[in-house]
Design an enzyme around this catalytic site. Sequence first.
Site, PDB file in Angstrom:
ATOM      1  N   GLY A 101      26.586 -22.535  43.030  1.00 34.32           N
ATOM      2  CA  GLY A 101      27.743 -22.462  43.935  1.00 34.32           C
ATOM      3  C   GLY A 101      29.089 -22.480  43.236  1.00 34.32           C
ATOM      4  N   SER A 106      23.895 -18.388  40.055  1.00 32.32           N
ATOM      5  CA  SER A 106      22.598 -19.068  40.204  1.00 32.32           C
ATOM      6  C   SER A 106      21.678 -18.316  41.176  1.00 32.32           C
ATOM      7  CB  SER A 106      22.775 -20.520  40.641  1.00 32.32           C
ATOM      8  OG  SER A 106      23.421 -20.568  41.877  1.00 32.32           O
ATOM      9  N   ASP A 149      24.930  -8.585  38.922  1.00 33.99           N
ATOM     10  CA  ASP A 149      24.505  -9.918  38.465  1.00 33.99           C
ATOM     11  C   ASP A 149      23.011  -9.922  38.128  1.00 33.99           C
ATOM     12  OD1 ASP A 149      27.061 -10.644  39.050  1.00 33.99           O
ATOM     13  OD2 ASP A 149      26.537 -12.385  40.279  1.00 33.99           O
TER      14      ASP A 149
END
Length: 316
Positions: A101, A106, A149
């Site tokens: 976060g 993540s 990502d």
Amino acid sequence: MKSVASAPAKIILFGEHFIVYGGKAVLCSIDKRITVESELTTANNIEIESSLGRLAIPKSGSYKDTDLVFRPLAYIAQKTLEKFNSESGMRIRVSSEFPSGVGLGSSSACCVAAAGSISGLFGKLTKEEILKIAIDAERTIFENTSGADCTVCVYGGILEYSKDGHIRKLENAPNLELVVANSGIAHSTSKVVSMVRQFKDGKPEIFSSLCTKEANLIEDALDALQKNDLGKLGKLMTQNQEFLEKIGVSNDTLSSMISLVGGASYGAKLTGAGDGGCIIALADKSNLEKVLGALAEKYECFSAKIDTVGLEQRAS
Ligand code: PMV
């Protein structure tokens, strides 16, 4: 048999926000990992356990009914069991070396590690096949993800990318030494992206001129990366931070963190959406301890190198 896979965290070196309006961005994976361990069970459910909680879901239910935090994992598990007509249940454990976060990717790392681990229970897929599963899984929570990502998590290294789908891995990229520090302020990427849209709509000329400056800065940064010119790279990071401050995505905490490392590092900036999350500072062996020391008293921070491995898989 347990199937284990891990994938790295990511940071954005240059270009966040401006990429939303057609610019390029440069991101890289770093040597902090999420590991996913999975095994088939005789139970009639899928059990998921991580530092964010514990959950058991019916193996044939809809992943859409699962809490957002675990939805991509439920998606990968259900789709894989379905694809291989498996009667088994599944147990999945997630462990992470970095906070969630705060803009370190993540959720993408988790999607990639889970796709690698769960598919590994049934055979070996190529990295390209695992990437596709991971991006599909991430789309269950971020419909418009660019996929960058997940791509950097799978292949590792430094990538240049833009929203139109252009992705290029930098060859012979240097192994940078970075310090990542967490402001401890959680942020919402979509909220910060809409703040920037308001800035752009209110001040179109200023915004357009910043987009042009950022595009030039990124070309200089790509050149400095190829030449491993840390001095230049650091200056460009600091300049990129100034542009981010102008569009209103920094805040007092982030700015003061950057001032703390101003003298010690080659340069520093926020990374990711901003308004919280993390900053990154560029260092090398000569100043690493000093940079860490400047932040460590007040902020969670760690040193990180570029991860060149990406996804790793093994059976145990
Ligand atoms: O919050 P992060 O690290 O995932 O970064 C978001 C990057 C933005 O450019 C702000 C948004 C985007 O979709 O590219």
